[in-house]
Design an enzyme around this catalytic site. Structure first.
Site, PDB file in Angstrom:
ATOM      1  N   TYR A 218      31.446  57.659 111.176  1.00 27.30           N
ATOM      2  CA  TYR A 218      30.893  58.027 109.867  1.00 27.30           C
ATOM      3  C   TYR A 218      29.365  57.968 109.890  1.00 27.30           C
ATOM      4  CZ  TYR A 218      29.829  57.800 104.863  1.00 27.30           C
ATOM      5  OH  TYR A 218      29.309  58.029 103.605  1.00 27.30           O
ATOM      6  N   LYS A 222      26.472  61.010 109.314  1.00 28.63           N
ATOM      7  CA  LYS A 222      25.424  60.976 108.298  1.00 28.63           C
ATOM      8  C   LYS A 222      24.027  60.997 108.922  1.00 28.63           C
ATOM      9  CE  LYS A 222      27.854  61.110 104.554  1.00 28.63           C
ATOM     10  NZ  LYS A 222      27.710  62.222 103.594  1.00 28.63           N
ATOM     11  N   THR A 255      33.127  55.685  93.822  1.00 28.96           N
ATOM     12  CA  THR A 255      33.799  56.982  93.887  1.00 28.96           C
ATOM     13  C   THR A 255      35.144  56.797  94.581  1.00 28.96           C
ATOM     14  OG1 THR A 255      32.930  57.642  96.053  1.00 28.96           O
ATOM     15  CG2 THR A 255      31.526  58.063  94.132  1.00 28.96           C
TER      16      THR A 255
END
Length: 347
Positions: A218, A222, A255
């Site tokens: 991840y 990014k 989220t």
């Protein structure tokens, strides 16, 4: 949570032409020259109330059916923009549009289907938009997945996080450059993360085939976004495209990313759940993106995010650029590799 590893030089880049004589309070990354009159840091308490009218603007938001992408679409529709939500699930798309129209009855918003982990789907969307739209004013590369426990592969055989978070957006943006160039104020806003500070470009195992570590993969995806966002600004300047490429990150926002990635029952998910009251709402997390997409003074080549509490939350400002993201040789290598992997060469 992620701790940001940063360079001592601070964020953003290259405002040589416009920054002479100005004190912006940060050291800059690169050589950005844009047509923004004001290169000062954002007003810390900037909010959607400060957004200029977006009437007449056409804006595409990937992953706009939930979380920060939805908040982007809602705020932009409220400001008068024509908003296109691009995501995988048409049912969730219809629900998001219904919610936006309930809040903004005259909203001009529509849904387009795309799977960023499938380059054929990306090409289909780009072809449709290139045929239908007169121009594209803003592209918000927002969609992402985070740290699925098991390594997955995309339709094209790429590690799923790299494919969804980075390669799909790289391809989509390249295919939409002709539309963006038709705008008088084109912007590409790409979402990174404070996780990028712990990222490294593992060119020897970019697809995590030898070893898959969910959070490392991840963070790499990014970091790749930061490399690409800065490189896109440099290319836009060199080629005279007139496109502002801007990176943003939300800090830590509440989220669905955790639930859909490592899972709420994972160790990471449990720690996050214990601390979630300390972090941004999705609407707050969307502010750096909305600033980059709409503020007249937003700087091409900049990186915006919250600047308090290790950048997990806090007022808006220039985010800290990880040292790894300043390595232009890595950015150039990644760009060449990305063109080969996606089959998309920028104009």
């Amino acid at each position: 949570m992620w701790n940001t590893t940063t360079s001592a030089t601070g964020p953003v880049g290259r405002l040589v032409k416009l920054a002479r004589g100005l004190t912006v309070g940060v050291t800059l990354l690169g050589a950005v020259s844009i047509e923004a009159a004001d290169t000062a840091a954002p007003k810390p308490q900037w909010s959607t109330r400060d957004m200029p009218s977006q009437d007449g603007r056409i804006i595409l938001v990937t992953g706009g059916t939930s979380g920060m992408g939805y908040e982007d679409a809602l705020a932009l529709a409220r400001a008068g923009a024509e908003v296109i939500i691009a995501a995988r699930n048409p049912e969730r798309g219809a629900e998001a549009i219904a919610r936006i129209r309930q809040a903004v009855p005259d909203a001009r918003v529509q849904f387009e289907s795309v799977d960023l982990a499938n380059l054929s789907s990306v090409r289909e969307l780009a072809q449709k938009l290139n045929q239908r739209l007169p121009r594209l004013d803003v592209l918000i590369n927002n969609a992402a997945i985070m740290a699925p426990p098991e390594r997955g592969t995309s339709a094209d055989g790429f590690e799923m996080q790299l494919a969804t978070n980075y390669l799909g957006h790289f391809a989509l943006t390249g295919l939409l450059v002709p539309l963006l160039r038709q705008s008088q104020d084109a912007r590409v806003v790409s979402l990174s993360s404070i996780a990028a500070g712990r990222g490294a470009m593992n060119f020897d195992d970019l697809q995590s085939e030898q070893a898959y570590q969910p959070y490392a993969a991840y963070a790499q995806s990014k970091l790749a976004i930061l490399h690409w966002a800065f490189a896109l600004q440099r290319r836009s300047e060199a080629e005279g495209w007139g496109i502002r490429s801007i990176a943003a990150h939300p800090g830590v926002a509440v989220t669905e990313l955790i639930a859909r990635g490592p899972g709420l029952n994972s160790e990471f998910g449990q720690r996050w759940a214990e601390d979630r009251d300390k972090y941004h709402s999705a609407a707050q997390g969307a502010l750096p993106t909305l600033y980059a997409a709409t503020a007249r003074e937003a700087v091409g080549g900049a990186y915006y995010g919250p600047v308090g509490d290790e950048e997990k939350r806090g007022p808006l400002g220039f985010a800290k650029v990880p040292a790894a993201a300043t390595r232009t040789a890595d950015a150039d290598r990644l760009w060449t590799l990305s063109e080969r992997l996606t089959g998309v060469s920028y104009p």
